[in-house]
Design a protein around this motif. Structure first.
Motif, PDB file in Angstrom:
ATOM      1  N   PHE A   5     -17.086   7.369  31.343  1.00 49.43           N
ATOM      2  CA  PHE A   5     -16.931   5.912  31.302  1.00 49.43           C
ATOM      3  C   PHE A   5     -15.992   5.429  32.404  1.00 49.43           C
ATOM      4  N   GLY A   6     -14.942   6.260  32.617  1.00 42.11           N
ATOM      5  CA  GLY A   6     -14.001   5.909  33.671  1.00 42.11           C
ATOM      6  C   GLY A   6     -14.696   5.839  35.022  1.00 42.11           C
ATOM      7  N   LEU A 151     -11.553  -2.810  30.958  1.00 41.39           N
ATOM      8  CA  LEU A 151     -12.812  -3.475  31.278  1.00 41.39           C
ATOM      9  C   LEU A 151     -12.568  -4.843  31.886  1.00 41.39           C
ATOM     10  N   ARG A 152     -11.301  -5.237  31.939  1.00 38.40           N
ATOM     11  CA  ARG A 152     -11.001  -6.603  32.330  1.00 38.40           C
ATOM     12  C   ARG A 152     -11.515  -6.930  33.733  1.00 38.40           C
ATOM     13  N   CYS A 271     -23.542   6.195  44.585  1.00 39.11           N
ATOM     14  CA  CYS A 271     -23.795   7.345  45.456  1.00 39.11           C
ATOM     15  C   CYS A 271     -22.487   7.870  46.031  1.00 39.11           C
ATOM     16  N   LEU A 272     -21.642   6.942  46.498  1.00 39.55           N
ATOM     17  CA  LEU A 272     -20.362   7.350  47.070  1.00 39.55           C
ATOM     18  C   LEU A 272     -19.517   8.087  46.051  1.00 39.55           C
ATOM     19  N   THR A 273     -19.454   7.548  44.834  1.00 36.01           N
ATOM     20  CA  THR A 273     -18.666   8.164  43.775  1.00 36.01           C
ATOM     21  C   THR A 273     -19.204   9.557  43.468  1.00 36.01           C
ATOM     22  N   LEU A 274     -20.539   9.637  43.415  1.00 41.44           N
ATOM     23  CA  LEU A 274     -21.176  10.916  43.129  1.00 41.44           C
ATOM     24  C   LEU A 274     -20.780  11.961  44.165  1.00 41.44           C
TER      25      LEU A 274
END
Lengths: 318, 257
Positions: A5-6, A151-152, A271-274
């Motif tokens: 989730f993060g 989530l803000r 994609c970048l995070t992956l």
């Protein structure tokens, strides 16, 4: 599970930040066919404007609007250089964004320390007690953390992205908006309607850079400060998000182009995070960004070429 | 009345390829004229239209509208009174916008393009009615993008859109040249009908000698920036295609073609 989730939160948030930039590019690049490099300067410029205003006690929403106007003003400048002085599009953007490097630095230094030589400060930091978009209405209605995840910002950015998307969609349906679309499509047609096509180009660039400035504002909320290097690479991120969005969803007729662009921005960030999660250090990020963009261009080009081909064969069949 | 007074037009001035197209060229268009202009390639037909519309600058002389000098007026401003249809059917409309959006844009010519709703629902019936006069069934396709129409359909729409709002002059730049013979015929008839209905002053450049002879009340033949033949009224009515063709051949022989 929580880590997942993060991660989700991070790239959706970043995607929403850049979705504004990409929507701006939808106007200047897709509709007007103008490769606008000004955004490198206006992205940061928006953040500087907003940052200085809120640290001096300005209402954050008003500061956001003023940041938009600042971006629009420099977009107008690029447009005037191109339309009135007949300078090539790429050069106009380079000139204005280069000038903005100094302006942003001097504005930061002058705003933070009162030094107009630009030598005293290069960052604006948002303190915890500072009133920003993050902790004023309506974001303050959302609890800061739910089960340990914030989530803000995501919801705030979603609200802002949707607001600007809606306004852009509405604008493109107005007479002036239709004329702007017509300008990119067939400038001579606009001329025969007894309207100056150049003015519409300037307007389009103003909108594009206004969006880039708002994007910069949101970005500064993610990092918690404004620093002079945050504008670097925005051209690639904006264009890649735009092209990914439009080519991935090109067959989906139900989605408006602006929606596709927002989704494109999120996909690009995913994609970048992956890539980072696979173990590539963040120092490689800009390289990865560029490579992903090349990939997007090739795939996007294929999709578009296939489209035009099928259009041509259709015409032949007729 | 539209006047061209002692126009000079030089291409590539100061370069080795410098060519003087018009030298002291004068021509008047009276209100209600339907003038067809013929001539070989490079004779100055399209340049003539571009000078009238302000697409290209002139190097000497003046363009007068009702006695007022409009030589310095920018191109877009001149189109307040001028409608123009190009040879290329793609030039007269926007491919990515729908038929309704294109019609709405043309409908607003002369008005303010502000933040009003782009396509006014109340006008749709009017657009349908106008489109139905074309007999192409476009009135039932208001929501499809113009880019998916055929060249003939787009040209018919261009003509309709160029003449939707009150204008005085209609500039036709070989507007049937890119169409098949049958469609060209249809567009020509439509042109004639609209010009008569709206009492427009029309200037039509064409390579089709038959159209030049059949339509309009005045005819010009240009050659190397000069008028080599001018016929009006009865004199024009008596002209045959063969007369034009023999003159054309004479000129071509002169040029060594």
């Amino acid at each position: 599970m929580l880590a997942l989730f993060g991660t989700l939160e991070v790239f959706i948030k970043m995607g929403l930040v850049y979705s504004l930039l990409a929507m701006g590019y939808y106007v200047s690049y897709t509709l007007l066919d103008f490769p606008d490099l000004t955004v490198e300067g206006t992205f940061l410029g928006g953040a500087v404007t907003y940052g200085l205003l809120v640290t001096h006690g300005c209402n954050p929403w008003l500061a956001l609007i003023l940041a938009f106007l600042m971006g629009a003003a420099f977009g107008t400048l690029t447009g005037v250089l191109h339309v009135k002085l007949k300078i090539r599009p790429l050069l106009c953007g380079i000139l204005v964004s280069t000038g903005l490097i100094s302006l942003n630095l001097v504005a930061t230094s002058a705003g933070v320390m009162g030094d107009f030589r630009g030598e005293s400060a290069s960052t604006i930091t948002y303190g915890r007690s500072l009133t920003t978009l993050h902790n004023s209405f309506p974001a303050d209605l959302i609890p800061a953390k739910i089960h340990g995840i914030s989530l803000r910002d995501v919801l705030l950015f979603l609200l802002i992205a949707l607001l600007f998307k809606l306004l852009l969609d509405l604008f493109l349906k107005t007479r002036r908006g239709m004329l702007l679309r017509a300008t990119g499509n067939n400038a001579q047609f606009v001329t025969t309607l007894a309207k100056d096509a150049g003015n519409n180009k300037i307007l389009g660039l103003a909108i594009g850079n206004g969006f880039a400035a708002v994007s910069g504002v949101l970005y500064s909320h993610v990092t918690g400060n404004v620093n002079q290097s945050m504008g670097i690479g925005t051209v690639v991120i904006g264009l890649a998000s735009l092209i990914i969005g439009l080519s991935v969803f090109h067959k989906v007729r139900l989605l408006k182009p602006t929606t596709k662009v927002i989704l494109g921005a999120i996909i690009y960030q995913a994609c970048l995070t992956l890539v980072n999660r696979l173990g590539v250090p963040t120092a490689y990020n800009k390289l990865v960004m560029a490579l992903l963009f090349v990939l997007a261009l090739i795939l996007g080009d294929r999709v578009l070429r296939r489209n035009t081909k099928s259009k041509k064969t259709q015409e032949k069949e007729r | 009345m539209l006047e061209l007074n002692h126009i000079t037009k030089i291409y590539n001035a100061g370069q080795i390829t410098e060519t003087c197209l018009f030298n002291d060229f004068s021509l008047n268009f009276h209100d209600g004229d339907f003038v067809s202009v013929v001539g070989s390639n490079g004779s100055g037909k399209t340049s003539l239209l571009n000078i009238i519309c302000g697409t290209i600058p002139i190097d000497g002389g003046a363009v007068l509208l009702d006695g007022k000098d409009i030589s310095e007026m920018p191109e877009y401003a001149r189109y307040r009174q001028i409608g123009r249809v190009y040879q290329n059917p793609a030039m007269g409309s926007c491919p990515d916008l729908t038929i309704a959006e294109n019609m709405a844009l043309a409908d607003c010519k002369g008005k303010r393009y502000g933040l009003q709703r782009g396509v006014n629902g109340k006008r749709l019936a009017h657009y349908r009615e106008l489109l139905s006069t074309l007999g192409l069934g476009l009135e039932n396709k208001l929501d499809i993008p113009v880019g998916s129409l055929s060249g003939g359909q787009r040209q018919a729409m261009s003509l309709l859109m160029a003449t939707m709002t009150p204008i005085r002059f209609l500039i036709l730049d070989e507007h049937t040249a890119a169409l098949d013979p049958k469609t060209a015929e249809t567009i020509m008839e439509l042109t004639d009908r609209i010009v008569k209905q709206k009492h427009l002053t029309a200037i039509m450049v064409t390579h089709n000698l038959r159209y030049a002879v059949e339509y309009g009340n005045r005819m010009l033949m240009l050659h190397k920036g000069e008028i080599v033949l001018e016929k009006a009224a009865e004199e024009k009515a008596a002209t045959r295609v063969s007369d034009l063709l023999s003159l054309f051949n004479e000129i071509s022989v002169e040029c060594g073609n």
